[in-house]
Design a protein around this motif. Structure first.
Motif, mmCIF file in Angstrom:
data_model
loop_
_atom_site.group_PDB
_atom_site.id
_atom_site.type_symbol
_atom_site.label_atom_id
_atom_site.label_comp_id
_atom_site.label_asym_id
_atom_site.label_seq_id
_atom_site.Cartn_x
_atom_site.Cartn_y
_atom_site.Cartn_z
ATOM 1 N N THR A 66 0.864 -1.184 0.000
ATOM 2 C CA THR A 66 0.000 0.000 0.000
ATOM 3 C C THR A 66 0.897 1.230 0.000
ATOM 4 O O THR A 66 1.973 1.224 0.622
ATOM 5 N N PRO A 67 0.516 2.304 -0.686
ATOM 6 C CA PRO A 67 1.351 3.503 -0.716
ATOM 7 C C PRO A 67 1.308 4.250 0.614
ATOM 8 O O PRO A 67 0.355 4.142 1.371
ATOM 9 N N LEU A 86 8.529 -5.997 10.952
ATOM 10 C CA LEU A 86 9.650 -5.225 10.424
ATOM 11 C C LEU A 86 9.278 -3.764 10.179
ATOM 12 O O LEU A 86 10.018 -2.863 10.558
ATOM 13 N N PHE A 87 8.147 -3.537 9.533
ATOM 14 C CA PHE A 87 7.727 -2.152 9.280
ATOM 15 C C PHE A 87 6.228 -2.089 9.047
ATOM 16 O O PHE A 87 5.565 -3.109 8.824
ATOM 17 N N ARG A 88 5.727 -0.853 9.125
ATOM 18 C CA ARG A 88 4.315 -0.610 8.844
ATOM 19 C C ARG A 88 4.205 0.531 7.844
ATOM 20 O O ARG A 88 5.025 1.459 7.861
ATOM 21 N N VAL A 89 3.215 0.426 6.980
ATOM 22 C CA VAL A 89 2.930 1.487 6.021
ATOM 23 C C VAL A 89 1.738 2.284 6.544
ATOM 24 O O VAL A 89 0.735 1.709 6.961
ATOM 25 N N ASN A 90 1.882 3.637 6.491
ATOM 26 C CA ASN A 90 0.807 4.501 6.987
ATOM 27 C C ASN A 90 0.478 4.185 8.440
ATOM 28 O O ASN A 90 -0.651 3.825 8.792
ATOM 29 N N ALA A 91 1.479 4.316 9.298
ATOM 30 C CA ALA A 91 1.262 4.036 10.722
ATOM 31 C C ALA A 91 0.205 4.956 11.312
ATOM 32 O O ALA A 91 -0.466 4.601 12.292
ATOM 33 N N GLU A 92 0.042 6.165 10.717
ATOM 34 C CA GLU A 92 -0.967 7.095 11.218
ATOM 35 C C GLU A 92 -2.365 6.491 11.102
ATOM 36 O O GLU A 92 -3.202 6.650 12.003
ATOM 37 N N ALA A 93 -2.622 5.778 10.009
ATOM 38 C CA ALA A 93 -3.935 5.151 9.831
ATOM 39 C C ALA A 93 -4.170 4.077 10.893
ATOM 40 O O ALA A 93 -5.290 3.928 11.395
ATOM 41 N N GLN A 208 -3.041 -5.695 9.490
ATOM 42 C CA GLN A 208 -2.453 -6.775 8.683
ATOM 43 C C GLN A 208 -2.015 -6.276 7.311
ATOM 44 O O GLN A 208 -0.932 -6.643 6.830
ATOM 45 N N GLN A 209 -2.826 -5.443 6.683
ATOM 46 C CA GLN A 209 -2.491 -4.937 5.354
ATOM 47 C C GLN A 209 -1.296 -3.987 5.403
ATOM 48 O O GLN A 209 -0.559 -3.869 4.421
ATOM 49 N N PRO A 232 3.164 -3.527 -5.662
ATOM 50 C CA PRO A 232 4.117 -3.560 -4.550
ATOM 51 C C PRO A 232 5.455 -2.923 -4.921
ATOM 52 O O PRO A 232 5.899 -3.044 -6.069
ATOM 53 N N LEU A 233 6.065 -2.271 -3.945
ATOM 54 C CA LEU A 233 7.348 -1.601 -4.167
ATOM 55 C C LEU A 233 8.369 -2.081 -3.144
ATOM 56 O O LEU A 233 8.063 -2.268 -1.962
ATOM 57 N N LYS A 234 9.583 -2.294 -3.613
ATOM 58 C CA LYS A 234 10.648 -2.771 -2.750
ATOM 59 C C LYS A 234 11.078 -1.670 -1.785
ATOM 60 O O LYS A 234 11.344 -0.540 -2.185
#
Length: 375
Positions: A66-67, A86-93, A208-209, A232-234
């Motif tokens: 997800t972007p 390891l990491f999260r995308v858009n932790a604010e959400a 999860q996403q 998906p982006l590396k």
């Protein structure tokens, strides 16, 4: 005389040959059945030999699906364990979703308390109503003197009112003594629980996403902290140090349909060291019009650690099916040459069971059949 003996000998042979039925001949052959324990005993059956790619210190691409901004939960070069975040995308959400869920949980508790209090109030009100109706009934009880003084018309009206009060009292008492209030309270609480469960499911789905975990132990390399473009982006890599992995693609149905946890492989390096590999994971993908899968095995050896010079790259891989217990391994070819007709009629399972009635066929492989004595 000698000539006569030879003629009698040949006649006896022909007589025996013509008198024996195929079943009798087969029975004679069965008398020569070798002992099951005379065959090689093993814990695996060969399925196929394929080409595979061995990678030393394999690298897994860490991708964001997800972007948004990446919030890394580990440092560059960190050694992590399998299933570690390891990491999260858009932790604010995620934070907003957590706050929303916390508010919903607090509201749920308050709503349950309010509903419980309201039910208690209703029961207390009904209790007071019952007391009032009981008092009214007492007041409507007339003595003989009162009946005579009031007259028949008024008395009939009072009796009618008394019956109405008695009926109302009975209905309200039945409700008070039943589980009416508790059942309604339980239904309303379950509705609130359902709403909270739906909110919790939605929150976990968001987490999860947006969260990526390590698929194995390894070292993390971070390449970027922001995802823009089409996922998906590396965003990083996970290197599994001191490990050799072998990737193979299976198209043969027998191998693909076997239980993955029962599969194993062997790979021999150029230095002669034999490595065994157990199934670790599967990476599905579409090849042309048919679906196949890349199976990944982790290689290990009791002799030495995997050597990049001796093992890395394309290798010949032997795929086996592990047996739950050792069994006698029966080669198909000798029996197929000698008992073709019987095998065609009975099938391999029926044929082998006719030879060893007290044994069971464990698995029928391409070249070898595993047979074990029944317990």
């Amino acid at each position: 005389m000698e000539m006569m003996n030879r003629i009698a000998y040949f006649i006896s042979i022909l007589t025996i040959a013509f008198c024996l039925s195929p079943h009798d001949i087969f029975a004679q052959e069965m008398e020569k059945t070798p002992d099951l324990e005379s065959f090689e005993v093993g814990d695996r059956i060969w399925l196929s030999t394929v080409s595979g790619t061995v990678t030393i210190d394999p690298v897994q691409q860490l991708e964001a699906f997800t972007p948004g901004r990446i919030s890394w939960l580990v440092e560059e070069g960190a050694m992590v364990k399998e299933d570690q975040e390891l990491f999260r995308v858009n932790a604010e959400a995620i934070e907003l979703s957590e706050r929303d869920l916390a508010l919903r949980e607090k509201k749920f508790k308050n709503d349950v308390e309010d509903l419980t209090w309201a039910v208690d109030e209703q029961k207390q009100g009904l209790r007071a109503t019952l007391k009032e109706l009981e008092d009214s009934l007492l007041e409507l009880e007339l003595s003989p003197g009162e009946i005579e003084a009031l007259g028949p018309d008024v008395t009939r009206e009072l009796e009618t009112e008394k019956r109405r009060v008695e009926k109302s009292l009975q209905m309200k008492r039945e409700r008070f003594e039943s589980d009416y209030f508790e059942a309604n309270l339980d239904t309303e609480i379950k509705e609130l629980e359902l709403e909270l469960d739906q909110a919790d499911f939605k929150h976990r789905e968001i987490v999860q996403q947006a969260t990526v975990k390590a698929l194995s132990d390894g070292m993390v390399t971070i390449t970027q902290s922001d995802v823009s473009g089409q996922p998906p982006l590396k965003v990083g890599e996970l290197t599994t140090l001191g490990v050799a992995e072998c990737r193979i693609q299976l198209t043969e149905p027998r191998s693909r349909n076997a239980a993955k946890e029962d599969l194993m492989i062997t790979v021999q390096g150029s230095d002669g060291v034999l490595f065994e590999g157990l199934f670790e994971r599967e990476e599905p993908f579409i090849l042309g019009q048919s679906s196949t899968a890349t199976m990944i095995f982790r290689l290990e050896s009791d002799e030495t650690k995997p050597s990049r010079e001796a093992l890395d790259g394309e290798q010949i891989v032997r795929l086996y099916l592990k047996l739950s217990e050792p069994a006698s391994l029966i080669q198909k070819e000798p029996f197929l040459l000698k008992h073709t007709k019987e095998i065609q009629e009975l099938g391999w399972k029926g044929f082998l069971q006719s030879m060893w009635p007290d044994a069971e066929v464990v698995y029928i492989g391409p070249r070898v059949i595993a047979v074990r004595r029944k317990e």
